[in-house]
Design a protein around this motif. Structure first.
Motif, PDB file in Angstrom:
ATOM      1  N   ARG A 279       0.821  -1.210   0.000  1.00  0.00           N
ATOM      2  CA  ARG A 279       0.000   0.000   0.000  1.00  0.00           C
ATOM      3  C   ARG A 279       0.850   1.252   0.000  1.00  0.00           C
ATOM      4  NH1 ARG A 279      -3.632  -1.297   5.118  1.00  0.00           N
ATOM      5  NH2 ARG A 279      -1.590  -2.091   5.742  1.00  0.00           N
ATOM      6  N   GLU A 280       2.024   1.187   0.620  1.00  0.00           N
ATOM      7  CA  GLU A 280       2.923   2.330   0.675  1.00  0.00           C
ATOM      8  C   GLU A 280       4.301   1.925   0.164  1.00  0.00           C
ATOM      9  OE1 GLU A 280       3.047   3.817   4.621  1.00  0.00           O
ATOM     10  OE2 GLU A 280       0.918   4.349   4.692  1.00  0.00           O
ATOM     11  N   THR A 281       5.000   2.874  -0.441  1.00  0.00           N
ATOM     12  CA  THR A 281       6.366   2.619  -0.878  1.00  0.00           C
ATOM     13  C   THR A 281       7.259   2.474   0.357  1.00  0.00           C
ATOM     14  OG1 THR A 281       6.020   3.921  -2.887  1.00  0.00           O
ATOM     15  CG2 THR A 281       8.304   3.506  -2.225  1.00  0.00           C
ATOM     16  N   PRO A 282       8.097   1.449   0.408  1.00  0.00           N
ATOM     17  CA  PRO A 282       8.962   1.254   1.577  1.00  0.00           C
ATOM     18  C   PRO A 282       9.827   2.479   1.879  1.00  0.00           C
ATOM     19  CG  PRO A 282       8.973  -0.713   0.219  1.00  0.00           C
ATOM     20  CD  PRO A 282       8.217   0.330  -0.550  1.00  0.00           C
ATOM     21  N   GLU A 283      10.078   2.704   3.157  1.00  0.00           N
ATOM     22  CA  GLU A 283      10.967   3.773   3.592  1.00  0.00           C
ATOM     23  C   GLU A 283      12.403   3.377   3.254  1.00  0.00           C
ATOM     24  OE1 GLU A 283      12.109   7.351   5.069  1.00  0.00           O
ATOM     25  OE2 GLU A 283      10.027   6.655   5.029  1.00  0.00           O
ATOM     26  N   VAL A 284      13.173   4.317   2.729  1.00  0.00           N
ATOM     27  CA  VAL A 284      14.560   4.052   2.369  1.00  0.00           C
ATOM     28  C   VAL A 284      15.462   4.386   3.551  1.00  0.00           C
ATOM     29  CG1 VAL A 284      16.478   4.661   0.849  1.00  0.00           C
ATOM     30  CG2 VAL A 284      14.157   4.442  -0.079  1.00  0.00           C
ATOM     31  N   VAL A 285      16.177   3.369   4.025  1.00  0.00           N
ATOM     32  CA  VAL A 285      17.174   3.536   5.090  1.00  0.00           C
ATOM     33  C   VAL A 285      18.485   3.008   4.520  1.00  0.00           C
ATOM     34  CG1 VAL A 285      17.846   2.933   7.445  1.00  0.00           C
ATOM     35  CG2 VAL A 285      15.418   3.250   6.881  1.00  0.00           C
ATOM     36  N   MET A 286      19.303   3.914   4.039  1.00  0.00           N
ATOM     37  CA  MET A 286      20.549   3.508   3.392  1.00  0.00           C
ATOM     38  C   MET A 286      21.553   3.012   4.437  1.00  0.00           C
ATOM     39  SD  MET A 286      21.002   6.427   0.429  1.00  0.00           S
ATOM     40  CE  MET A 286      20.902   7.830   1.561  1.00  0.00           C
ATOM     41  N   ALA A 487      11.657   6.695  13.181  1.00  0.00           N
ATOM     42  CA  ALA A 487      10.343   7.291  12.894  1.00  0.00           C
ATOM     43  C   ALA A 487       9.355   6.211  12.469  1.00  0.00           C
ATOM     44  CB  ALA A 487      10.482   8.347  11.794  1.00  0.00           C
ATOM     45  N   VAL A 488       9.847   5.207  11.719  1.00  0.00           N
ATOM     46  CA  VAL A 488       8.991   4.070  11.346  1.00  0.00           C
ATOM     47  C   VAL A 488       8.538   3.337  12.599  1.00  0.00           C
ATOM     48  CG1 VAL A 488       8.931   1.839  10.169  1.00  0.00           C
ATOM     49  CG2 VAL A 488      10.009   3.810   9.058  1.00  0.00           C
ATOM     50  N   TYR A 489       9.462   3.074  13.526  1.00  0.00           N
ATOM     51  CA  TYR A 489       9.110   2.400  14.768  1.00  0.00           C
ATOM     52  C   TYR A 489       8.037   3.183  15.525  1.00  0.00           C
ATOM     53  CZ  TYR A 489      13.537  -0.308  14.384  1.00  0.00           C
ATOM     54  OH  TYR A 489      14.554  -1.121  13.985  1.00  0.00           O
TER      55      TYR A 489
END
Length: 494
Positions: A279-286, A487-489
């Motif tokens: 449903r949402e584009t994954p968050e990018v954590v480089m 922030a995801v957590y």
């Protein structure tokens, strides 16, 4: 946090655990022990436990009797090996008896009689050895066929399970995935987590099933899936033909249980969204280095001293996994074209079969004295350690996952202020061209690689100018990436 490795060589997982604990989370990182005993230590304020993992599950066809198609074969390969070894023991025993007779110095008639007495036993061993050899050979051929899985029947049964079971077919194609569940589930349930961070595709199922068990007990658990790579495009860990389709089905089945997905690049985020219908584009954590991490008395060793060279000797460096697709052999083949340039490989396994081949290649080309194979340093030492080189090398070959992300060593070289030579893989070559921090060469082309290295060595200041942009390097720090992850957590648990 869950990971299917020993943690020590995984800088991303280490940084996740340490930074989350520093931010106030109560962190338990579960990984795989190298031996039969559990290992535990502290990573900052995070608790690390490595659990023993025993692969006991086998595919059904591997234990099925081969009598129908190979009547001479033993049921299990171990039986064939044991019988063949027994024949060798019998022959050795006969040889020992004959040697004892010779040492005893008996008269010729007595010695002749004793040798004749051994004749029935020698004949019996000869016959048994021939028979056992036939059966052991048949057993080995059966084992090879079961590994290769290339017969029409094998292809038919694989297609049958995929067709009838869909994504759930991994249960038939690679039941060893259950062994991960068995090894980890007790520790997860005992910890009673509010949030599970599952790294990569195999631990996704372990995390999802833990979430389901908690829900069955009336406790809500959130699941974060950290996708390090695009599974359809990975170089295969396991060559068995059923392994890859099993992993892909496993990932598709449990991907829908993730409450949030994070990954390493925007390109990969888009692929994951489309593949799994997210449903949402994954968050990018480089996977950027943690340049703020402080360790008392932890100065890195001198890279140049380890190579036995002075500050004026040009040095190109590669840091990461030692494998053919990483372009290490291309770097060695370029050395004859790079007079006076030394090359350092910083790899995890100095004595692997591939690194042995690389050393042999260097000797064959007459450049062995300019090749240096060195072990990893601690992840917080990597940047200052690499900064002693002149060029950071990423001459990787064209694989789908190589095209998708700015990989760890790209950030490490950047913070070390090294000009970078990278092959024309999509994401990294585009970044290098945009920032001007290095040169792009053709993949698997040692001559063009040498050209790119010489361009950098001839004018290093031009390429280092890119690092004068403080905002660029600040974005490429774990501190900034951890802010996104935390922030995801918080969003999931608020």
């Amino acid at each position: 946090m869950l990971v299917q490795n020993g943690v020590q060589g995984d800088s991303r997982v280490q940084k996740q655990a340490r930074s989350a604990a520093d931010a106030g989370w109560d962190v338990l990182l579960l990984g795989r022990a190298p031996g039969k005993r559990e290992v535990a230590w502290k990573l900052g304020e995070a608790e690390v436990r490595l659990l023993p993992l025993k692969y006991r599950s086998t595919r059904a066809h591997e234990v099925r009797t081969p009598r129908l198609f190979a009547p001479l074969a033993y049921r299990f390969p171990a039986m064939g090996r044991q019988r063949a070894q027994q024949v060798r023991v019998w022959r050795t025993q006969i040889g020992e008896i004959m040697a004892r007779e010779a040492v005893a110095g008996r008269s010729r008639p007595a010695a002749t009689m004793r040798r004749l007495g051994l004749l029935p036993r020698r004949v019996a061993v000869k016959i048994a050895g021939t028979w056992i050899g036939l059966r052991a050979g048949s057993t080995k051929r059966v084992a090879n066929r079961r590994t290769e899985m290339t017969s029409p029947l094998d292809r038919l049964t694989t297609a049958f399970w995929l067709k009838t079971m869909g994504d759930r077919a991994w249960r038939r194609l690679d039941p060893a995935l259950w062994d991960l569940e068995i090894a980890f589930r007790g520790a997860i349930d005992a910890f009673e987590p509010d949030l599970i961070h599952a790294n990569d595709f195999q631990m996704l199922g372990v995390g999802a099933r833990a979430k389901l068990r908690a829900r069955a007990k009336g406790r809500e658990v959130k699941l974060v899936w950290d996708a390090h790579e695009f599974l359809p495009g990975i170089p295969l860990w396991n060559p068995h033909p059923r392994w890859h389709p099993a992993q892909m089905g496993h990932e598709r089945e449990y991907g829908r249980y993730a409450d949030a997905v994070v990954t390493v690049s925007e390109t990969l985020a888009d692929l994951l969204r489309d593949r799994h219908g997210l449903r949402e584009t994954p968050e990018v954590v480089m996977n950027a280095p943690d340049v703020d991490e402080v360790h008392e008395g932890a100065e890195p060793p001198s890279l140049r001293e380890q190579c036995g060279i002075d500050a004026g000797t040009p040095l190109m460096v590669y840091s990461g996994g030692g494998a053919l697709q990483r372009g290490l052999a291309d770097m060695v083949r370029a050395l004859p074209l790079l007079e006076g340039v030394h090359c350092a490989f910083i790899v995890g396994n100095l004595r692997s079969a591939f690194m042995t081949e690389v050393r042999a290649l260097a000797a064959e080309l007459g450049v062995a004295e300019r090749l240096h194979v060195l072990p990893y340093v601690e992840h917080w030492q990597v940047v200052p350690y690499l900064s002693q080189a002149d060029v950071g090398m990423i001459p990787i070959h064209h694989y789908l996952n190589h095209e998708l992300a700015l990989i760890t060593k790209f950030f490490e070289y950047s913070h070390a202020r090294l000009p970078i030579v990278v092959s024309e893989v999509k994401t990294m070559s585009a970044m290098v061209r945009r920032t001007g921090q290095g040169e792009v060469c053709r993949a698997e082309d040692p001559q063009d690689l040498a050209r790119a290295v010489m361009a950098v060595l001839d004018d290093p200041k031009t390429y280092r100018k890119a690092y004068e942009d403080g905002e660029l390097l600040d974005q490429w720090t774990w501190r900034r990436q951890a802010e996104r992850l935390h922030a995801v957590y918080r969003d999931l648990l608020s």
